[in-house]
Design a protein around this motif. Structure first.
Motif, PDB file in Angstrom:
ATOM      1  N   GLN A 154      41.630  34.043  32.341  1.00 37.24           N
ATOM      2  CA  GLN A 154      41.132  34.767  31.170  1.00 37.24           C
ATOM      3  C   GLN A 154      39.707  34.330  30.821  1.00 37.24           C
ATOM      4  O   GLN A 154      38.825  35.156  30.596  1.00 37.24           O
ATOM      5  CB  GLN A 154      42.062  34.546  29.966  1.00 37.24           C
ATOM      6  N   GLU A 155      39.476  33.013  30.811  1.00 36.37           N
ATOM      7  CA  GLU A 155      38.148  32.487  30.478  1.00 36.37           C
ATOM      8  C   GLU A 155      37.117  32.889  31.528  1.00 36.37           C
ATOM      9  O   GLU A 155      35.982  33.233  31.197  1.00 36.37           O
ATOM     10  CB  GLU A 155      38.204  30.965  30.347  1.00 36.37           C
ATOM     11  N   ALA A 156      37.523  32.851  32.810  1.00 31.76           N
ATOM     12  CA  ALA A 156      36.602  33.224  33.889  1.00 31.76           C
ATOM     13  C   ALA A 156      36.233  34.700  33.788  1.00 31.76           C
ATOM     14  O   ALA A 156      35.066  35.076  33.966  1.00 31.76           O
ATOM     15  CB  ALA A 156      37.226  32.914  35.241  1.00 31.76           C
ATOM     16  N   ALA A 157      37.236  35.541  33.511  1.00 28.98           N
ATOM     17  CA  ALA A 157      36.971  36.974  33.376  1.00 28.98           C
ATOM     18  C   ALA A 157      36.010  37.232  32.214  1.00 28.98           C
ATOM     19  O   ALA A 157      35.060  38.020  32.345  1.00 28.98           O
ATOM     20  CB  ALA A 157      38.287  37.729  33.178  1.00 28.98           C
ATOM     21  N   GLU A 158      36.231  36.571  31.092  1.00 30.48           N
ATOM     22  CA  GLU A 158      35.333  36.731  29.948  1.00 30.48           C
ATOM     23  C   GLU A 158      33.927  36.253  30.282  1.00 30.48           C
ATOM     24  O   GLU A 158      32.934  36.876  29.905  1.00 30.48           O
ATOM     25  CB  GLU A 158      35.882  35.966  28.741  1.00 30.48           C
ATOM     26  N   LEU A 177      38.976  40.506  38.084  1.00 29.71           N
ATOM     27  CA  LEU A 177      38.814  39.153  38.613  1.00 29.71           C
ATOM     28  C   LEU A 177      39.820  38.917  39.739  1.00 29.71           C
ATOM     29  O   LEU A 177      39.468  38.367  40.790  1.00 29.71           O
ATOM     30  CB  LEU A 177      39.005  38.114  37.498  1.00 29.71           C
ATOM     31  N   GLU A 178      41.067  39.334  39.542  1.00 34.04           N
ATOM     32  CA  GLU A 178      42.098  39.155  40.576  1.00 34.04           C
ATOM     33  C   GLU A 178      41.750  39.931  41.847  1.00 34.04           C
ATOM     34  O   GLU A 178      41.986  39.444  42.955  1.00 34.04           O
ATOM     35  CB  GLU A 178      43.462  39.576  40.031  1.00 34.04           C
ATOM     36  N   ARG A 179      41.166  41.128  41.704  1.00 31.62           N
ATOM     37  CA  ARG A 179      40.742  41.890  42.892  1.00 31.62           C
ATOM     38  C   ARG A 179      39.633  41.154  43.632  1.00 31.62           C
ATOM     39  O   ARG A 179      39.630  41.090  44.866  1.00 31.62           O
ATOM     40  CB  ARG A 179      40.290  43.295  42.489  1.00 31.62           C
ATOM     41  N   CYS A 180      38.698  40.582  42.888  1.00 29.64           N
ATOM     42  CA  CYS A 180      37.612  39.812  43.508  1.00 29.64           C
ATOM     43  C   CYS A 180      38.156  38.577  44.220  1.00 29.64           C
ATOM     44  O   CYS A 180      37.684  38.208  45.298  1.00 29.64           O
ATOM     45  CB  CYS A 180      36.580  39.409  42.464  1.00 29.64           C
ATOM     46  N   VAL A 182      52.215  26.835  44.621  1.00 30.47           N
ATOM     47  CA  VAL A 182      52.416  27.910  45.588  1.00 30.47           C
ATOM     48  C   VAL A 182      53.141  29.072  44.924  1.00 30.47           C
ATOM     49  O   VAL A 182      53.827  28.913  43.921  1.00 30.47           O
ATOM     50  CB  VAL A 182      53.230  27.422  46.815  1.00 30.47           C
ATOM     51  N   GLY A 183      52.994  30.244  45.530  1.00 33.21           N
ATOM     52  CA  GLY A 183      53.720  31.406  45.049  1.00 33.21           C
ATOM     53  C   GLY A 183      53.170  31.970  43.755  1.00 33.21           C
ATOM     54  O   GLY A 183      52.039  31.711  43.349  1.00 33.21           O
ATOM     55  N   GLN A 184      54.020  32.751  43.097  1.00 32.66           N
ATOM     56  CA  GLN A 184      53.599  33.449  41.889  1.00 32.66           C
ATOM     57  C   GLN A 184      53.413  32.527  40.691  1.00 32.66           C
ATOM     58  O   GLN A 184      52.769  32.897  39.722  1.00 32.66           O
ATOM     59  CB  GLN A 184      54.619  34.537  41.539  1.00 32.66           C
ATOM     60  N   THR A 185      53.976  31.335  40.766  1.00 31.61           N
ATOM     61  CA  THR A 185      53.850  30.415  39.627  1.00 31.61           C
ATOM     62  C   THR A 185      52.642  29.492  39.753  1.00 31.61           C
ATOM     63  O   THR A 185      52.443  28.622  38.916  1.00 31.61           O
ATOM     64  CB  THR A 185      55.117  29.550  39.485  1.00 31.61           C
ATOM     65  N   SER A 186      51.842  29.673  40.813  1.00 31.19           N
ATOM     66  CA  SER A 186      50.681  28.799  40.990  1.00 31.19           C
ATOM     67  C   SER A 186      49.647  29.059  39.891  1.00 31.19           C
ATOM     68  O   SER A 186      49.596  30.125  39.288  1.00 31.19           O
ATOM     69  CB  SER A 186      50.060  29.003  42.368  1.00 31.19           C
ATOM     70  N   THR A 187      48.845  28.066  39.665  1.00 32.33           N
ATOM     71  CA  THR A 187      47.778  28.130  38.674  1.00 32.33           C
ATOM     72  C   THR A 187      46.451  28.132  39.406  1.00 32.33           C
ATOM     73  O   THR A 187      46.300  27.461  40.432  1.00 32.33           O
ATOM     74  CB  THR A 187      47.845  26.893  37.757  1.00 32.33           C
ATOM     75  N   VAL A 188      45.493  28.877  38.897  1.00 32.79           N
ATOM     76  CA  VAL A 188      44.157  28.856  39.480  1.00 32.79           C
ATOM     77  C   VAL A 188      43.149  28.438  38.420  1.00 32.79           C
ATOM     78  O   VAL A 188      43.343  28.678  37.224  1.00 32.79           O
ATOM     79  CB  VAL A 188      43.753  30.224  40.095  1.00 32.79           C
ATOM     80  N   ARG A 189      42.089  27.775  38.865  1.00 30.42           N
ATOM     81  CA  ARG A 189      41.003  27.355  37.985  1.00 30.42           C
ATOM     82  C   ARG A 189      39.673  27.675  38.663  1.00 30.42           C
ATOM     83  O   ARG A 189      39.563  27.653  39.888  1.00 30.42           O
ATOM     84  CB  ARG A 189      41.070  25.847  37.691  1.00 30.42           C
ATOM     85  N   PHE A 190      38.693  27.957  37.848  1.00 32.43           N
ATOM     86  CA  PHE A 190      37.375  28.347  38.329  1.00 32.43           C
ATOM     87  C   PHE A 190      36.331  27.375  37.810  1.00 32.43           C
ATOM     88  O   PHE A 190      36.366  26.982  36.643  1.00 32.43           O
ATOM     89  CB  PHE A 190      37.029  29.756  37.827  1.00 32.43           C
TER      90      PHE A 190
END
Length: 157
Positions: free
Chosen positions: A99-103, A112-115, A128-136
């Motif tokens: 959310q913060e990265a998109a803003e 952002l997810e498409r990029c 791993v999987g759908q529960t993984s967390t991402v940071r930018f």
């Protein structure tokens, strides 16, 4: 150790009278670090700035001197972190969530997810999987933003 308000005020007055030498101590810390000294050398230098470990200022009570000596290691470590660039992360260093990265980039989380899926934006993945967390990292987002800039007509890229 119980410290009264008057003890704190006395210590503040005593420290403020030595503010100039304490500020100049920053340069001594840099020199200690350039010479390869560590925290012990910085503490020794700080003790010298305040008049020597065994010397107590006549205007400073023994309890105030004890408080000051207890603060020296903390101040020395803070000085070391400041000079070496450490310390707590600032808002500029803090990793951003989706959310913060998109803003920050000025578009939706979906965009952002498409990029991310296209490999256009660098990110860190935790889990791993759908529960993984991402940071930018803000620096990576700024690089992406720079790549997207379109030069003005007639100017060189």
């Amino acid at each position: 150790m119980n410290v009264s308000k008057s003890d704190i005020e006395g210590l503040e007055k005593w420290l403020s009278s030595r503010l100039g030498s304490l500020i100049s101590h920053g340069e001594q810390v840099r020199e200690v670090l350039r010479a390869g000294g560590g925290a012990e050398a910085i503490i020794k230098s700080a003790v010298e700035v305040v008049g020597g470990e065994d010397q107590v200022d006549p205007g400073l009570s023994p309890q105030q001197a004890a408080v000051w000596k207890a603060l020296l290691p903390i101040l020395a470590e803070h000085g070391l972190m400041t000079v070496k660039g450490g310390g707590p992360t600032t808002d500029d260093d803090r990793p951003l969530n989706k959310q913060e990265a998109a803003e920050f980039l000025g578009f939706s989380v979906r965009k952002l997810e498409r990029c991310m899926k296209k490999g256009q934006i660098e990110y860190e993945k935790f889990g791993v999987g759908q529960t993984s967390t991402v940071r930018f990292r803000r620096s990576e987002l700024e690089k992406y933003r720079e790549k997207r800039k379109v030069p003005v007509k007639g100017s060189r890229p």
